[in-house]
Design a protein around this motif. Structure first.
Motif, mmCIF file in Angstrom:
data_model
loop_
_atom_site.group_PDB
_atom_site.id
_atom_site.type_symbol
_atom_site.label_atom_id
_atom_site.label_comp_id
_atom_site.label_asym_id
_atom_site.label_seq_id
_atom_site.Cartn_x
_atom_site.Cartn_y
_atom_site.Cartn_z
ATOM 1 N N CYS A 69 -9.784 1.714 1.687
ATOM 2 C CA CYS A 69 -8.414 2.242 1.778
ATOM 3 C C CYS A 69 -8.349 3.408 2.770
ATOM 4 O O CYS A 69 -7.380 3.529 3.542
ATOM 5 N N GLU A 70 -9.349 4.253 2.745
ATOM 6 C CA GLU A 70 -9.393 5.376 3.686
ATOM 7 C C GLU A 70 -9.472 4.867 5.121
ATOM 8 O O GLU A 70 -8.809 5.400 6.025
ATOM 9 N N ASP A 71 -10.272 3.817 5.343
ATOM 10 C CA ASP A 71 -10.339 3.196 6.670
ATOM 11 C C ASP A 71 -8.958 2.746 7.132
ATOM 12 O O ASP A 71 -8.565 2.978 8.280
ATOM 13 N N PHE A 99 -4.350 1.283 -2.189
ATOM 14 C CA PHE A 99 -3.858 2.020 -1.023
ATOM 15 C C PHE A 99 -2.500 2.637 -1.326
ATOM 16 O O PHE A 99 -2.223 3.785 -0.953
ATOM 17 N N SER A 100 -1.634 1.890 -2.010
ATOM 18 C CA SER A 100 -0.307 2.401 -2.353
ATOM 19 C C SER A 100 -0.389 3.589 -3.291
ATOM 20 O O SER A 100 0.488 4.464 -3.268
ATOM 21 N N ASN A 101 -1.421 3.631 -4.101
ATOM 22 C CA ASN A 101 -1.647 4.758 -4.992
ATOM 23 C C ASN A 101 -2.203 5.970 -4.249
ATOM 24 O O ASN A 101 -1.763 7.103 -4.470
ATOM 25 N N LEU A 102 -3.144 5.729 -3.354
ATOM 26 C CA LEU A 102 -3.805 6.835 -2.657
ATOM 27 C C LEU A 102 -2.979 7.378 -1.494
ATOM 28 O O LEU A 102 -3.026 8.583 -1.206
ATOM 29 N N GLN A 106 2.423 6.275 3.343
ATOM 30 C CA GLN A 106 2.200 5.335 4.432
ATOM 31 C C GLN A 106 2.658 3.915 4.082
ATOM 32 O O GLN A 106 2.433 2.995 4.860
ATOM 33 N N VAL A 107 3.289 3.752 2.932
ATOM 34 C CA VAL A 107 3.655 2.421 2.442
ATOM 35 C C VAL A 107 5.164 2.312 2.286
ATOM 36 O O VAL A 107 5.790 3.153 1.635
ATOM 37 N N SER A 108 5.755 1.271 2.878
ATOM 38 C CA SER A 108 7.189 1.015 2.703
ATOM 39 C C SER A 108 7.439 -0.098 1.693
ATOM 40 O O SER A 108 8.516 -0.173 1.097
ATOM 41 N N PRO A 191 -2.797 2.339 -15.207
ATOM 42 C CA PRO A 191 -2.223 3.678 -15.372
ATOM 43 C C PRO A 191 -1.341 4.125 -14.209
ATOM 44 O O PRO A 191 -0.358 4.845 -14.424
ATOM 45 N N PHE A 192 -1.662 3.701 -12.964
ATOM 46 C CA PHE A 192 -0.888 4.228 -11.837
ATOM 47 C C PHE A 192 0.141 3.252 -11.284
ATOM 48 O O PHE A 192 1.001 3.646 -10.487
#
Length: 273
Positions: A69-71, A99-102, A106-108, A191-192
């Motif tokens: 996800c960081e990449d 990725f949407s959690n972290l 950056q996510v639409s 949970p998230f």
């Protein structure tokens, strides 16, 4: 970047769509989606580290998903993409959720196909099944030819999917495949998921009741999601029924006004590598 190298391709202009591949496959599984969506969108395809033409997966098992996800976050910054619709199939759907959690800014929107949000089994039977599944996954260290006959039987109706999976089996990076498989074991995103507010589309092929159940559970946990089951389809649905898959994603983008032009770019954005 980020201690490895990433292979990626970018086509078209407009709202950015990022496609994330299944475990053991590569960006090539989205060739039909590329040809379809590049006419109206900016499409981004990559090989996650440990897959395809990208670099090695030299991170602990417990850091695999977060690192991938960081990449992706760094890649979007490098490309100057402020926000994107993340489209993930199977393992790619796991990356899309995490990725949407972290990186929510950056996510639409997200599209999750033939995936799952929890792999935790609490009953004795569930734990036994999980153990058998983990042991059986060791068989992927065997030569890819070992699996071709069973794959042909499973995907006899969907030649496009069979050919992509066959190529993945013959070119697999066994050690890194197994490490990613271990990373999925025991995930629990429940949970998230309710905190993810962007529009979400969950897709499942109707030939797998377990996938339908998992996608239904995921859609129920997300704040703004809907489930779409594709008839006569299996994992991966984008290859078993590519035309229907494309149409469903297209309608989702239009319904949420995510096809309204090129407004996703950051000017002068710099990424420290």
């Amino acid at each position: 970047m980020n201690g490895t190298s990433l292979y990626y391709e970018v086509c078209g202009r407009g709202t950015s769509l990022v496609f994330i591949h299944s475990l053991g496959l590569t960006h090539e599984m989205f060739e039909i989606q590329k040809n379809y969506f590049k006419q109206s969108y900016q499409t981004v395809f990559l090989d996650l580290r440990g897959n395809g033409q990208s670099g090695n997966l030299i991170v602990p098992v417990g850091r695999v998903i977060e690192t991938q996800c960081e990449d992706l976050s760094l890649l979007l910054g490098y490309l100057g993409i402020k926000k994107a619709v993340i489209v993930g199939v199977s393992y790619g759907g796991i990356i899309a959720q995490k990725f949407s959690n972290l990186y929510p800014n950056q996510v639409s929107a997200i599209v999750i196909s033939d995936s799952l949000s929890t792999n935790v089994r609490t009953t004795m039977l569930g734990k036994f099944v999980s153990m058998i599944d983990l042991i059986s996954s060791l068989s992927y260290y065997l030569p890819g030819e070992f699996f071709l006959r069973s794959m042909k039987i499973t995907y006899y109706k969907w030649d496009l999917a069979y050919r992509a999976i066959r190529k993945g089996m013959l070119q697999k990076r066994s050690g890194e495949w197994y490490k990613q498989r271990l990373a999925v074991r025991g995930i629990d995103f429940t949970p998230f998921l309710p905190q993810i507010k962007v529009p979400a589309l969950c897709i499942a092929g109707d030939h797998s009741y377990s996938v339908i159940r998992q996608m239904n559970e995921t859609a129920g946990l997300l704040s703004n999601a809907r489930l779409q089951v594709i008839e006569d389809s299996c994992n991966p649905s984008n290859l078993c029924q590519p035309q229907r898959f494309n149409e469903i994603v297209q309608c989702f983008l239009e319904d949420n006004r995510l096809n309204k032009g090129d407004n996703n770019y950051m000017q002068g954005y710099q990424v420290p590598f």
